[in-house]
Design a protein around this motif. Structure first.
Motif, PDB file in Angstrom:
ATOM      1  N   THR A 221     -79.415  58.594 -82.724  1.00 24.82           N
ATOM      2  CA  THR A 221     -78.792  59.902 -82.161  1.00 24.82           C
ATOM      3  C   THR A 221     -79.450  60.814 -81.319  1.00 24.82           C
ATOM      4  O   THR A 221     -80.062  60.490 -80.652  1.00 24.82           O
ATOM      5  N   CYS A 222     -78.744  61.821 -80.789  1.00 22.53           N
ATOM      6  CA  CYS A 222     -79.178  62.941 -79.775  1.00 22.53           C
ATOM      7  C   CYS A 222     -79.345  64.027 -80.730  1.00 22.53           C
ATOM      8  O   CYS A 222     -77.995  64.525 -81.416  1.00 22.53           O
ATOM      9  N   ASP A 223     -81.043  64.247 -80.586  1.00 22.92           N
ATOM     10  CA  ASP A 223     -81.006  65.840 -81.257  1.00 22.92           C
ATOM     11  C   ASP A 223     -80.705  66.084 -82.506  1.00 22.92           C
ATOM     12  O   ASP A 223     -79.875  67.018 -82.650  1.00 22.92           O
ATOM     13  N   PHE A 224     -81.204  64.919 -83.392  1.00 19.64           N
ATOM     14  CA  PHE A 224     -80.356  64.890 -84.975  1.00 19.64           C
ATOM     15  C   PHE A 224     -80.530  66.166 -85.861  1.00 19.64           C
ATOM     16  O   PHE A 224     -80.005  66.904 -86.209  1.00 19.64           O
ATOM     17  N   GLU A 225     -82.200  67.033 -85.283  1.00 15.61           N
ATOM     18  CA  GLU A 225     -82.482  67.872 -86.311  1.00 15.61           C
ATOM     19  C   GLU A 225     -81.732  69.329 -85.490  1.00 15.61           C
ATOM     20  O   GLU A 225     -82.021  70.050 -86.533  1.00 15.61           O
ATOM     21  N   VAL A 226     -81.556  69.496 -84.688  1.00 15.51           N
ATOM     22  CA  VAL A 226     -80.649  70.584 -84.405  1.00 15.51           C
ATOM     23  C   VAL A 226     -78.920  70.140 -84.327  1.00 15.51           C
ATOM     24  O   VAL A 226     -77.882  71.449 -84.486  1.00 15.51           O
ATOM     25  N   LYS A 227     -78.769  69.659 -84.603  1.00 12.83           N
ATOM     26  CA  LYS A 227     -76.548  68.841 -84.305  1.00 12.83           C
ATOM     27  C   LYS A 227     -76.717  68.587 -85.019  1.00 12.83           C
ATOM     28  O   LYS A 227     -76.861  67.279 -86.370  1.00 12.83           O
ATOM     29  N   THR A 228     -74.791  68.741 -85.216  1.00 10.77           N
ATOM     30  CA  THR A 228     -74.381  68.016 -86.815  1.00 10.77           C
ATOM     31  C   THR A 228     -73.646  66.419 -85.726  1.00 10.77           C
ATOM     32  O   THR A 228     -72.723  67.096 -84.716  1.00 10.77           O
ATOM     33  N   ILE A 229     -74.131  65.791 -86.510  1.00  7.37           N
ATOM     34  CA  ILE A 229     -73.262  64.434 -85.918  1.00  7.37           C
ATOM     35  C   ILE A 229     -71.879  64.975 -85.711  1.00  7.37           C
ATOM     36  O   ILE A 229     -70.736  64.935 -87.226  1.00  7.37           O
ATOM     37  N   ASP A 230     -71.383  64.583 -84.408  1.00  3.37           N
ATOM     38  CA  ASP A 230     -69.858  64.268 -83.924  1.00  3.37           C
ATOM     39  C   ASP A 230     -69.742  62.681 -83.128  1.00  3.37           C
ATOM     40  O   ASP A 230     -68.624  63.324 -82.337  1.00  3.37           O
ATOM     41  N   TYR A 231     -70.598  62.076 -83.110  1.00  9.55           N
ATOM     42  CA  TYR A 231     -70.806  60.634 -82.466  1.00  9.55           C
ATOM     43  C   TYR A 231     -70.390  60.857 -80.831  1.00  9.55           C
ATOM     44  O   TYR A 231     -69.780  59.418 -80.300  1.00  9.55           O
ATOM     45  N   ILE A 259     -69.376  53.021 -79.869  1.00  5.70           N
ATOM     46  CA  ILE A 259     -70.845  53.312 -78.426  1.00  5.70           C
ATOM     47  C   ILE A 259     -70.311  54.400 -78.096  1.00  5.70           C
ATOM     48  O   ILE A 259     -69.350  53.829 -78.146  1.00  5.70           O
ATOM     49  N   ASN A 260     -71.071  55.713 -77.689  1.00  4.27           N
ATOM     50  CA  ASN A 260     -70.125  57.392 -76.944  1.00  4.27           C
ATOM     51  C   ASN A 260     -71.435  57.095 -76.115  1.00  4.27           C
ATOM     52  O   ASN A 260     -72.622  57.641 -76.417  1.00  4.27           O
ATOM     53  N   VAL A 261     -70.577  57.591 -75.016  1.00  8.16           N
ATOM     54  CA  VAL A 261     -70.904  57.937 -73.048  1.00  8.16           C
ATOM     55  C   VAL A 261     -70.463  59.019 -73.089  1.00  8.16           C
ATOM     56  O   VAL A 261     -70.148  58.486 -72.467  1.00  8.16           O
ATOM     57  N   MET A 262     -71.717  60.129 -73.024  1.00  4.88           N
ATOM     58  CA  MET A 262     -70.328  61.774 -73.018  1.00  4.88           C
ATOM     59  C   MET A 262     -69.204  61.708 -72.994  1.00  4.88           C
ATOM     60  O   MET A 262     -67.782  61.785 -71.733  1.00  4.88           O
ATOM     61  N   GLY A 263     -68.737  61.245 -74.302  1.00  9.49           N
ATOM     62  CA  GLY A 263     -67.331  61.110 -74.371  1.00  9.49           C
ATOM     63  C   GLY A 263     -66.541  60.115 -74.205  1.00  9.49           C
ATOM     64  O   GLY A 263     -65.824  59.858 -74.630  1.00  9.49           O
ATOM     65  N   HIS A 264     -66.943  59.222 -73.097  1.00  4.55           N
ATOM     66  CA  HIS A 264     -66.460  57.688 -72.980  1.00  4.55           C
ATOM     67  C   HIS A 264     -66.901  56.169 -74.389  1.00  4.55           C
ATOM     68  O   HIS A 264     -68.303  56.450 -74.464  1.00  4.55           O
ATOM     69  N   ASN A 265     -66.430  56.095 -74.972  1.00  5.51           N
ATOM     70  CA  ASN A 265     -66.765  55.162 -76.054  1.00  5.51           C
ATOM     71  C   ASN A 265     -65.274  53.952 -76.378  1.00  5.51           C
ATOM     72  O   ASN A 265     -64.835  54.175 -75.702  1.00  5.51           O
ATOM     73  N   CYS A 266     -66.267  52.971 -77.520  1.00  6.32           N
ATOM     74  CA  CYS A 266     -65.637  51.791 -77.642  1.00  6.32           C
ATOM     75  C   CYS A 266     -65.887  51.580 -79.360  1.00  6.32           C
ATOM     76  O   CYS A 266     -66.997  51.758 -79.796  1.00  6.32           O
ATOM     77  N   THR A 267     -65.185  51.485 -79.656  1.00  3.97           N
ATOM     78  CA  THR A 267     -65.633  50.551 -81.317  1.00  3.97           C
ATOM     79  C   THR A 267     -64.776  49.185 -81.376  1.00  3.97           C
ATOM     80  O   THR A 267     -64.503  48.329 -80.679  1.00  3.97           O
ATOM     81  N   GLU A 268     -66.377  48.122 -82.057  1.00  2.00           N
ATOM     82  CA  GLU A 268     -66.356  46.766 -82.005  1.00  2.00           C
ATOM     83  C   GLU A 268     -66.169  46.092 -80.785  1.00  2.00           C
ATOM     84  O   GLU A 268     -65.057  45.460 -80.377  1.00  2.00           O
ATOM     85  N   PRO A 294     -66.877  49.840 -70.025  1.00  2.00           N
ATOM     86  CA  PRO A 294     -66.981  49.806 -68.665  1.00  2.00           C
ATOM     87  C   PRO A 294     -67.830  50.501 -69.245  1.00  2.00           C
ATOM     88  O   PRO A 294     -68.312  51.260 -69.267  1.00  2.00           O
ATOM     89  N   PRO A 295     -68.295  50.707 -67.332  1.00  2.00           N
ATOM     90  CA  PRO A 295     -69.232  51.622 -66.569  1.00  2.00           C
ATOM     91  C   PRO A 295     -68.285  53.094 -66.820  1.00  2.00           C
ATOM     92  O   PRO A 295     -67.235  53.641 -67.112  1.00  2.00           O
ATOM     93  N   THR A 296     -69.137  54.070 -67.423  1.00  2.00           N
ATOM     94  CA  THR A 296     -69.364  54.991 -67.285  1.00  2.00           C
ATOM     95  C   THR A 296     -69.000  56.644 -66.578  1.00  2.00           C
ATOM     96  O   THR A 296     -69.821  55.970 -65.477  1.00  2.00           O
ATOM     97  N   ALA A 297     -67.904  57.614 -66.668  1.00  2.00           N
ATOM     98  CA  ALA A 297     -67.550  57.719 -65.002  1.00  2.00           C
ATOM     99  C   ALA A 297     -68.370  59.015 -65.824  1.00  2.00           C
ATOM    100  O   ALA A 297     -68.822  59.414 -66.487  1.00  2.00           O
ATOM    101  N   GLY A 298     -69.209  59.652 -64.172  1.00  2.00           N
ATOM    102  CA  GLY A 298     -69.595  60.319 -63.991  1.00  2.00           C
ATOM    103  C   GLY A 298     -71.488  60.041 -64.666  1.00  2.00           C
ATOM    104  O   GLY A 298     -71.984  61.391 -64.445  1.00  2.00           O
ATOM    105  N   SER A 299     -71.420  59.144 -64.609  1.00  2.00           N
ATOM    106  CA  SER A 299     -73.215  57.895 -65.041  1.00  2.00           C
ATOM    107  C   SER A 299     -73.679  58.437 -63.310  1.00  2.00           C
ATOM    108  O   SER A 299     -72.900  58.553 -62.005  1.00  2.00           O
ATOM    109  N   VAL A 300     -74.988  58.638 -63.724  1.00  2.00           N
ATOM    110  CA  VAL A 300     -75.497  59.465 -62.074  1.00  2.00           C
ATOM    111  C   VAL A 300     -76.115  57.401 -61.866  1.00  2.00           C
ATOM    112  O   VAL A 300     -76.091  56.142 -62.654  1.00  2.00           O
ATOM    113  N   SER A 301     -76.076  57.078 -60.342  1.00  2.00           N
ATOM    114  CA  SER A 301     -77.067  55.388 -60.297  1.00  2.00           C
ATOM    115  C   SER A 301     -77.738  55.371 -61.229  1.00  2.00           C
ATOM    116  O   SER A 301     -79.118  55.903 -61.282  1.00  2.00           O
TER     117      SER A 301
END
Length: 334
Positions: A221-231, A259-268, A294-301
């Protein structure tokens, strides 16, 4: 007999009532909070004399019980002095009939004597605390393979049906420390393991392995101590499908439940991960190879997610600010 039965009932009721009253003022965050007492027999205005092995400050009956459990099996009972909030840990308990037990104690105003009934309890993971009524997140004690007690942060509320144990957490400001950058989960890189915190904490590998035996999942998770998990910016996998402690690949596809990276996600699906002798586990969101995520749009190199952060993106929550944290957990069903 009726009087003795009534006395025992009132004793137990008073113990539970005082425990709940004290909890109302208990600090949250990383502090243990019990809804119900650990299985025990309590006697108000009584104490056991002559067997104290340690006396410690304690804010409540419940925390006094935890102090006793930390010294198990040396501690078998405790006297809690409510006026001074002192917890006296005893090396013996009482035995025999109720009358015989009462004869082994002495009067003590504003003191509660409590004997832990179940000396065979084993707290291997956070879900074991849930069995005794714990429902609030906080700091609790577990036992390692040598039955030594150690503190961990437990999460019971973020995902229904699961209890999670924090095994690693660090702030982005500390991402270059060896324990979070160059020492993989393959190796032991413990840091502040007896002082759980969000900024720089890593459980030892032996304790992780012990926890893993009784866990079904792991997550990040990211920032668990301050953010509610929204996946968003979140990763969860089954232990049986991807073993975090043995995974080795540079890079390699790994099976995830979600998995979710910057809003891009997949299940199983499978996603691209890296963990080597000189790099801690992380996800590369710019490549996929034969993985189904697949690669996530908006990713840096060569963007690193969920760890390492040699190539970081401020749009990914774990690396968004210097205070942002990355949190690894082992979990089990409750």
């Amino acid at each position: 007999m009726v009087v003795l039965t009534l006395f025992r009932f009132l004793s137990l009721f008073l113990f539970l009532f005082l425990s709940l009253m004290v909890q109302g003022n208990t600090k949250q965050d990383m502090h243990q909070v019990y809804r119900n007492s650990i299985p025990s027999l309590a006697y108000p205005d009584k104490k056991l004399k002559g067997s104290t092995i340690k006396a410690v400050p304690s804010p409540s009956l419940v925390s006094c019980a935890q102090e006793c459990l930390k010294l198990f099996p040396r501690c078998k009972s405790y006297n809690y002095i409510t006026t001074s909030m002192i917890c006296e840990l005893n090396s013996i308990g009482v035995s025999g009939s109720l009358i015989e037990q009462l004869e082994q104690m002495e009067p003590a105003s504003k003191t509660v004597f409590t004997q832990v009934l179940d000396q065979t309890m084993l707290f291997k993971q956070c879900s074991d605390h849930f069995k005794y009524g714990v429902t609030q997140n906080g700091l609790y004690y577990l036992q390692d393979t040598h039955h030594n007690w150690y503190p961990v942060y437990c999460d019971f509320t973020s995902e229904a049906g699961k209890a999670w144990t924090l095994v690693l957490s660090f702030s982005y400001a500390n991402h270059a420390m060896p324990e979070f950058f160059s020492i993989p989960f393959l190796d032991d890189g413990s840091l502040s393991e007896d002082s759980p915190n969000w900024e720089a904490y890593r459980l030892s590998k032996p304790r992780m392995e012990w926890l893993q035996q009784v866990s079904t999942h792991w997550r990040v998770t990211c920032d668990f101590e301050v953010k509610t998990i929204d996946y968003r910016d979140y990763l969860r996998a089954r232990m049986s499908e991807m073993d975090l402690l043995t995974f080795y690949g540079s890079p390699k596809c790994g099976k995830v439940e979600y998995i979710n990276v910057m809003g891009h996600n997949c299940t199983e699906c499978t996603a691209l991960f890296v963990q080597s002798s000189s790099a801690i586990f992380h996800h590369d969101s710019t490549k996929s190879f034969s993985c189904t995520f697949p690669p996530t749009a908006g990713s840096v190199s060569s963007q690193d997610n969920f760890g390492l952060y040699e190539y970081a993106n401020s749009n990914f929550r774990c690396s968004s600010t210097s205070q942002a944290t990355t949190n690894y957990w082992f979990g089990a069903e409750i």
